[in-house]
Design a protein around this motif. Structure first.
Motif, short mmCIF file in Angstrom:
data_model
loop_
_atom_site.label_atom_id
_atom_site.label_comp_id
_atom_site.label_asym_id
_atom_site.label_seq_id
_atom_site.Cartn_x
_atom_site.Cartn_y
_atom_site.Cartn_z
N ALA A 286 83.61 25.49 -14.65
CA ALA A 286 82.83 25.88 -13.48
C ALA A 286 83.37 27.18 -12.87
O ALA A 286 82.61 28.07 -12.49
CB ALA A 286 82.85 24.76 -12.44
N ILE A 287 84.69 27.29 -12.80
CA ILE A 287 85.31 28.48 -12.22
C ILE A 287 85.03 29.72 -13.07
O ILE A 287 84.76 30.81 -12.54
CB ILE A 287 86.83 28.27 -12.08
N ASN A 288 85.09 29.55 -14.39
CA ASN A 288 84.99 30.70 -15.29
C ASN A 288 83.57 31.00 -15.75
O ASN A 288 83.34 31.98 -16.47
CB ASN A 288 85.88 30.47 -16.51
N ASN A 289 82.62 30.17 -15.36
CA ASN A 289 81.21 30.40 -15.70
C ASN A 289 80.39 30.35 -14.42
O ASN A 289 79.55 29.46 -14.23
CB ASN A 289 80.72 29.36 -16.71
N GLU A 290 80.64 31.31 -13.55
CA GLU A 290 79.94 31.33 -12.27
C GLU A 290 78.44 31.46 -12.49
O GLU A 290 77.98 32.05 -13.47
CB GLU A 290 80.45 32.50 -11.43
N VAL A 291 77.69 30.88 -11.57
CA VAL A 291 76.24 30.95 -11.65
C VAL A 291 75.81 32.41 -11.75
O VAL A 291 76.26 33.27 -10.97
CB VAL A 291 75.61 30.30 -10.40
N TYR A 292 74.99 32.69 -12.76
CA TYR A 292 74.49 34.05 -12.94
C TYR A 292 73.02 33.98 -13.30
O TYR A 292 72.66 33.54 -14.40
CB TYR A 292 75.27 34.79 -14.03
N ALA A 293 72.17 34.37 -12.36
CA ALA A 293 70.72 34.39 -12.58
C ALA A 293 70.28 33.07 -13.22
O ALA A 293 70.60 32.00 -12.73
CB ALA A 293 70.34 35.60 -13.44
N ASN A 294 69.57 33.16 -14.33
CA ASN A 294 69.03 31.96 -14.98
C ASN A 294 69.81 31.59 -16.24
O ASN A 294 69.28 30.90 -17.12
CB ASN A 294 67.56 32.17 -15.35
N ALA A 295 71.08 32.01 -16.33
CA ALA A 295 71.89 31.73 -17.52
C ALA A 295 72.08 30.23 -17.70
O ALA A 295 72.25 29.48 -16.73
CB ALA A 295 73.24 32.43 -17.41
N THR A 296 72.08 29.80 -18.96
CA THR A 296 72.30 28.39 -19.29
C THR A 296 73.68 27.95 -18.83
O THR A 296 74.66 28.68 -18.99
CB THR A 296 72.16 28.18 -20.81
N GLU A 297 73.76 26.75 -18.27
CA GLU A 297 75.04 26.25 -17.78
C GLU A 297 75.96 25.83 -18.93
O GLU A 297 75.50 25.39 -19.99
CB GLU A 297 74.81 25.04 -16.86
N ALA A 298 77.25 25.96 -18.68
CA ALA A 298 78.27 25.59 -19.67
C ALA A 298 78.78 24.18 -19.39
O ALA A 298 78.63 23.65 -18.28
CB ALA A 298 79.44 26.57 -19.62
N THR A 299 79.39 23.59 -20.41
CA THR A 299 80.07 22.31 -20.22
C THR A 299 81.24 22.23 -21.20
O THR A 299 81.60 23.23 -21.82
CB THR A 299 79.09 21.12 -20.36
N VAL A 300 81.84 21.06 -21.34
CA VAL A 300 83.13 20.94 -22.02
C VAL A 300 83.05 21.22 -23.52
O VAL A 300 82.04 20.95 -24.18
CB VAL A 300 83.76 19.55 -21.82
N LEU A 301 84.14 21.74 -24.06
CA LEU A 301 84.26 21.95 -25.50
C LEU A 301 84.40 20.63 -26.25
O LEU A 301 83.80 20.41 -27.30
CB LEU A 301 85.48 22.83 -25.80
N GLY A 302 85.20 19.72 -25.72
CA GLY A 302 85.47 18.46 -26.41
C GLY A 302 86.59 18.62 -27.41
O GLY A 302 86.96 19.73 -27.79
N PRO A 303 87.15 17.50 -27.87
CA PRO A 303 88.33 17.54 -28.73
C PRO A 303 88.04 17.68 -30.22
O PRO A 303 88.97 17.73 -31.02
CB PRO A 303 89.01 16.20 -28.44
N PHE A 304 86.75 17.74 -30.62
CA PHE A 304 86.45 17.70 -32.05
C PHE A 304 85.83 18.97 -32.61
O PHE A 304 85.23 18.96 -33.69
CB PHE A 304 85.56 16.49 -32.36
N PHE A 305 85.96 20.07 -31.88
CA PHE A 305 85.56 21.34 -32.47
C PHE A 305 86.62 21.75 -33.50
O PHE A 305 87.81 21.62 -33.25
CB PHE A 305 85.46 22.43 -31.41
N VAL A 306 86.17 22.22 -34.66
CA VAL A 306 87.10 22.75 -35.67
C VAL A 306 86.54 24.06 -36.21
O VAL A 306 85.32 24.25 -36.29
CB VAL A 306 87.35 21.76 -36.82
N GLU A 307 87.43 24.96 -36.57
CA GLU A 307 87.03 26.22 -37.18
C GLU A 307 86.53 25.99 -38.60
O GLU A 307 86.83 24.99 -39.23
CB GLU A 307 88.23 27.17 -37.21
#
Length: 318
Positions: A99-120
């Protein structure tokens, strides 16, 4: 006031003085940090940590239990499981940081958590391809566009997607080194994208470790609302890490990691067996679902890493 009462007051005053003196000593120990941001972070952390310790009057037994908890979280973490991200998630720290690093900007899609199972290293698929790679679940057609907040299409945006199978497990939770229900693709010249996945279903976060024990002790459920993960990146745009959730899921109001936002709840339309698919795919007389998710990216901005490296906000890897 009795002498005993006066003595108690004196002792309490002396105790407070000693405790405050220690806080000031530790805070001052960071005065000469070469990086101003690192100094700010460590001094604020020290003040808040000591304030917590003093407020709850932490016992030595509780301190030892906390150290053992963190040690256990470290031991269970490996290249496929990140218990510390899980801990951050269930404490709401992940969502607050987002929330802190993705401040509301116009109509931009909201962010949420990465989760523990992302892998490269997920496999690439063509537009209209299938990320399931054999994962169990109802086929689901996902499509949409990627645009900027000005409405202009974003061609060549990289979209990473991953999800759990119908049994509630990610590929990395199996022991056979499979890669399934994850992949990446790129938008076309009009910013469009489309792919086959599987219809999201609810599942528990891993609760066989210290974080699960914490949730059980607190009387909290480990269940997550049904969702599909997205990581969307494009030159000149803020990286977006988000999910879309299934409208009607009873877990939307009690997601274990506080990741649900109203703007990210979508209709996953059910289609009976035999209904023609958008791309003519033969589903062997199976039912399928579809969802449209139009993604809007905010302009890029940059944050300074306190350890000296410049990096994009929201570029966390799990």
């Amino acid at each position: 006031m009795s002498e005993q009462g006066t003595g108690m007051v004196r002792a309490a005053d002396e105790q407070q003085t000693r405790e405050q003196a220690l806080v000031e000593q530790v805070v001052a120990s960071f005065d000469h940090a070469q990086d101003a941001r690192l100094k700010q972070l460590m001094q604020a952390l020290t003040r808040h940590l000591h304030a917590f310790l003093r407020e709850v009057r932490l016992t030595e037994e509780e301190w030892k239990a906390a150290i053992e908890f963190l040690t256990a979280a470290g031991h269970i973490t490996d290249d496929k499981r990140q218990e510390f991200i899980l801990l951050s998630d269930v404490l709401g720290a992940s969502m607050q940081t987002i929330a802190i690093n993705n401040e509301v900007y116009a109509n931009a899609t909201e962010a949420t958590v990465l989760g523990p199972f992302f892998v490269e290293g997920s496999p690439g698929i063509p537009l209209g391809g299938d990320i399931s790679f054999g994962a169990a679940g109802q086929p689901c057609w996902v499509e949409g566009t990627v645009t900027g907040t000005d409405g202009r299409p974003v061609p060549g945006a990289r979209i990473e997607v991953w999800e759990a199978d119908e049994d509630g497990f990610y590929d990395v939770q199996y022991d056979d080194d499979r890669t399934a229900a994850r992949g990446h693709l790129f938008t076309d010249e009009m910013g469009g994208y489309r792919f086959w996945g599987i219809t999201p279903t609810p599942y528990p976060i891993p609760h066989d470790g210290p974080v699960g024990a914490l949730l059980a002790a607190a009387g909290r459920s480990p269940m997550r609302a049904s969702h599909l993960h997205f990581d969307v990146r494009a030159d000149g745009k803020r990286t977006l890490i988000t999910h879309i959730f299934v409208r009607g899921d009873e877990l939307l109001t009690r997601d274990a990691v506080f990741g649900v936002k109203d703007s990210l709840i979508y209709d996953f339309v059910q289609h009976p067996a035999g209904t023609p698919t958008p791309d003519g795919r033969d589903l062997a007389n199976r039912s399928w679902a579809s969802v449209r998710f139009d993604i809007v990216l905010a302009p890029a901005h940059r944050a300074r890493n306190p350890f000296g490296r410049q990096e994009s906000v929201n570029g966390q890897c799990g």
